[in-house]
Every structure is written in C-alpha cells, then in structure tokens.
Scaffold this active site. Sequence first.
Site, PDB file in Angstrom:
ATOM      1  N   ASP A 177      45.001  43.908  25.735  1.00 21.20           N
ATOM      2  CA  ASP A 177      44.034  44.621  27.476  1.00 21.20           C
ATOM      3  C   ASP A 177      43.648  43.611  28.014  1.00 21.20           C
ATOM      4  O   ASP A 177      42.386  42.657  26.994  1.00 21.20           O
ATOM      5  CB  ASP A 177      43.318  45.112  26.737  1.00 21.20           C
ATOM      6  N   ASP A 196      47.716  46.208  33.046  1.00 18.90           N
ATOM      7  CA  ASP A 196      47.062  44.969  31.944  1.00 18.90           C
ATOM      8  C   ASP A 196      46.989  44.916  31.005  1.00 18.90           C
ATOM      9  O   ASP A 196      45.849  44.431  30.232  1.00 18.90           O
ATOM     10  CB  ASP A 196      45.737  44.524  32.617  1.00 18.90           C
ATOM     11  N   GLU A 197      47.520  45.674  30.130  1.00 20.86           N
ATOM     12  CA  GLU A 197      47.537  46.445  28.576  1.00 20.86           C
ATOM     13  C   GLU A 197      49.105  46.165  28.398  1.00 20.86           C
ATOM     14  O   GLU A 197      50.152  47.205  28.664  1.00 20.86           O
ATOM     15  CB  GLU A 197      46.817  47.326  27.774  1.00 20.86           C
TER      16      GLU A 197
HETATM   17  P1  TTP Z   1      41.225  48.140  32.349  1.00 19.84           P
HETATM   18  O1  TTP Z   1      42.186  47.826  31.230  1.00 19.84           O
HETATM   19  O2  TTP Z   1      40.956  50.059  32.252  1.00 19.84           O
HETATM   20  O3  TTP Z   1      39.537  48.025  32.981  1.00 19.84           O
HETATM   21  P2  TTP Z   1      39.843  46.660  33.257  1.00 19.84           P
HETATM   22  O4  TTP Z   1      40.471  45.075  32.554  1.00 19.84           O
HETATM   23  O5  TTP Z   1      39.161  45.851  34.113  1.00 19.84           O
HETATM   24  O6  TTP Z   1      38.365  46.047  32.347  1.00 19.84           O
HETATM   25  P3  TTP Z   1      38.183  45.834  30.741  1.00 19.84           P
HETATM   26  O7  TTP Z   1      37.844  44.268  30.068  1.00 19.84           O
HETATM   27  O8  TTP Z   1      37.488  47.377  30.070  1.00 19.84           O
HETATM   28  O9  TTP Z   1      39.204  46.213  30.019  1.00 19.84           O
HETATM   29  O10 TTP Z   1      42.012  48.882  33.617  1.00 19.84           O
HETATM   30  C1  TTP Z   1      42.531  47.510  34.164  1.00 19.84           C
HETATM   31  C2  TTP Z   1      42.824  47.223  35.519  1.00 19.84           C
HETATM   32  O11 TTP Z   1      43.462  48.844  36.194  1.00 19.84           O
HETATM   33  C3  TTP Z   1      41.338  47.203  36.562  1.00 19.84           C
HETATM   34  O12 TTP Z   1      41.137  45.889  36.731  1.00 19.84           O
HETATM   35  C4  TTP Z   1      41.570  48.053  37.396  1.00 19.84           C
HETATM   36  C5  TTP Z   1      42.675  48.968  37.734  1.00 19.84           C
HETATM   37  N1  TTP Z   1      41.937  50.173  37.602  1.00 19.84           N
HETATM   38  C6  TTP Z   1      41.856  51.298  38.615  1.00 19.84           C
HETATM   39  O13 TTP Z   1      42.637  50.872  39.600  1.00 19.84           O
HETATM   40  N2  TTP Z   1      41.340  52.775  38.267  1.00 19.84           N
HETATM   41  C7  TTP Z   1      40.614  52.818  37.111  1.00 19.84           C
HETATM   42  O14 TTP Z   1      39.775  53.878  36.945  1.00 19.84           O
HETATM   43  C8  TTP Z   1      40.436  52.511  35.107  1.00 19.84           C
HETATM   44  C9  TTP Z   1      40.320  52.777  34.157  1.00 19.84           C
HETATM   45  C10 TTP Z   1      41.544  51.194  35.828  1.00 19.84           C
HETATM   46 MG    MG Z   2      41.871  45.821  30.331  1.00 21.35          MG
END
Ligand code: TTP
Ligand code: MG
Length: 354
Positions: A9, A104-105
């Site tokens: 992720d 992103d994962e």
């Molecule tokens: P995430 O992997 O949940 O968050 P992140 O990568 O920003 O942070 P972390 O380090 O905790 O993993 O989500 C990935 C991307 O998806 C995030 O950068 C933006 C988008 N996203 C949204 O647009 N809306 C949302 O509610 C979430 C949770 C994510």
């Molecule tokens: Mg993330």
Amino acid sequence: MTRKIIHIDMDAFFASVEQRDNPELRGKAIAIGGQPEKRGVVATASYEARKFGIKSAMPMATAVKLCPDLMIVRPRISYYREISEQIREIFSRFTQYIEPLSIDEAYLDVSKSEDFQGSATLLAQHILQTIHEETQLTASAGVSYCKFLAKYASNINKPNGVFTITPAQALEIIGKIPVEKFHGIGPATQKKLNQMGIFTGKDLRHSDLRELQKRLGKSANFFHDLANGKDNREIRIDRIRKSIGNETTFSKDISDYQQLWQQLEILLEQSWQSLMKKNLFASTITIKIKYHDFTLRTKSYTQSSPIISLASASIITESLLKQQTLTKPVRLIGITFSHLSSKYRTPIQLRLFD
Ligand code: TTP
Ligand code: MG
C-alpha cells in the site's frame, strides 16, 4: 503448502505524488481534494497534515479549521493512475499473481518465487526499494500466509516499512485485533458483535459458532474462520497481461533483409527474457513492420500449444519475416508474444508434428 502473500500500500499516495513533483509542498501540511467553499472533501492528506487530525473523507472546511495553514491541492486522478500502472509493472517483475485492490494497493502471491531464497520479507523489502528508486515514492508492505493478515500487517510499520506475521504468531496477533478491523466487518456487524460481548479477535474465536450464525447469517463462518487464522481466499488476477513485446525505430531506414533479421532477433531475445522472467509462455508471435511512409504491416502465427523454447520462437519469427515482401525501406520493427499462459500451469504437451 503455506502460501506467501504480500500486501503493498502506497504511503499517503496522492499527497506524496504532489510533494514529489512540487518541492514547495514538501514537509508541509497539504490536503488533496476539493475547495472548502465548494463543499469539497479531503481525498488524502500528507503525514504532516495528519498530525492535525486531518483524514480522508473529511469535509475540507473542517480540515482548514483544524489546520489554518493547510495547503489545498487539486487531485490529478489520471496522473495518479499512470503512476499506479508504473508500480503495477514493478510488481509484475516479481510475480504474475497480482490482485490490485485500489489505485494504490495490491496483493501479490509470491509463493512460487525463488527470489531471496524464498524469503517473502526480503522480497517485499526489495520491491519497496525498487518502487522508491524508480518513483521516489514510499510504500509499506505486509507479509503473511493469507490476505487478511498481509493486509493487516501492511499498516503496522507504515510509512515505509514492512511487517511480517508468521503462522506461529498469527493467533496471538489476531486475538488482539478489534473486530471492526476485520475484513468485511462494518459498523452494523460490529454493533451486533459488541452486543454479544465480542470485541476482539480472541472473543470472536471463543464465541459460539451457532449463536454467531443466528445473528450474522452466512458470514458467521467466514469471520469465525478469520479469527482462527483461516483465510483461504486466493489472489484474483483480474487483469492478466495480454502481451509482452518490444519494438525499435531505426535511426536510418533499413532495406536489407539480413540487417532487419539481426534487429528483430535482438528484440526477440529481449522479449523472450521478459517472458521467462515472468514465468510465462506464449502461443502467438506477431511481428510488426512500419515502412518509411508509415504504412504498417503485421503478421502473426499461433501455435496450438505454447511455444516453449527460444529456438522454436526464433524459427517462427524468421518465417514471419520471410513472408513479408520488403517493398519499401523499413523505419520500425517490433515483436509481441501474446496468448500468454503461466509456465507452471501449462501442461507441456509434446506434439509429434510441431
Ligand atoms: P489510502 O491507501 O487509504 O490512503 P493513503 O495512501 O493516502 O495513505 P496511507 O499512507 O494511510 O495508505 O488511499 C489511497 C489513495 O486513495 C489516497 O491517496 C487518496 C485516495 N482516497 C480517496 O480519494 N478517498 C478516500 O476516502 C480514501 C480513503 C482514499
Ligand atoms: Mg495508501
């Protein structure tokens, strides 16, 4: 056999991309999303902004109240998708069993990988390092024998870290996980479980399955299994790569057959190596020729069983080239392998007349 699953992720994905591309945003509290006056919401926030309590899905107006210096950046979704593809290509160098979960994962099944003497933890570290070298972005990884624990683990050493949960450690760790963090347990199920006095994985494991089935229906067994460290969900490869190939544009157009074949043979060998690295075989070879006037010709050959040696691939490719009448100088030549199948899953049938 115990499987090896890696969950990867990206860290603060959208925000990290913006900070990478714009030095003025580095080290600052930034939020990606819509304007507060237009009732915009936060897609994500940089780690600097998270210190103020800013979270995904929060109204931007609330975020600005929490951190008046917050810098708001408009999202560039199609650009993030391109980067997501770039990261997926990195995964594909290590396994073909990839299940993307979101932009992103992804889950990777590396059970069959021989890299790092079979150490999935070292492989995960190496993948994170490769992502960083090639994109200047960081990611976190979780390693375990099933999806549930791999995903849970990827959050433990976030950002920029790896955490591994071995089968021997599983029950103890699961026991401490609050039920609302279990895969598939949302607020409604959480409420039902809490009413039954079930708050943690341990409570869930020791709960009465019949009682659980009465309250939750079919999903009771799944959650009860998770609490017991049983999760056989497989990696679902929903987007298998369809082709692998290479092409080259010459600095000077080529009219000579022998010279063309030499160029094509190099491309063939490069593509063959990519196939082997990904543990794939192909059944179809296509060659592509673009003439100096930009007219394009393609020619393919499909074998009924996968092509399993470079020598056969070479014979096929050469005959495809020979079938082309070279009427005009050539500016580009290319080769693609398609109809791909896993080397491991392909029963190799030796055919008498191949
Ligand atoms: P995430 O992997 O949940 O968050 P992140 O990568 O920003 O942070 P972390 O380090 O905790 O993993 O989500 C990935 C991307 O998806 C995030 O950068 C933006 C988008 N996203 C949204 O647009 N809306 C949302 O509610 C979430 C949770 C994510
Ligand atoms: Mg993330």
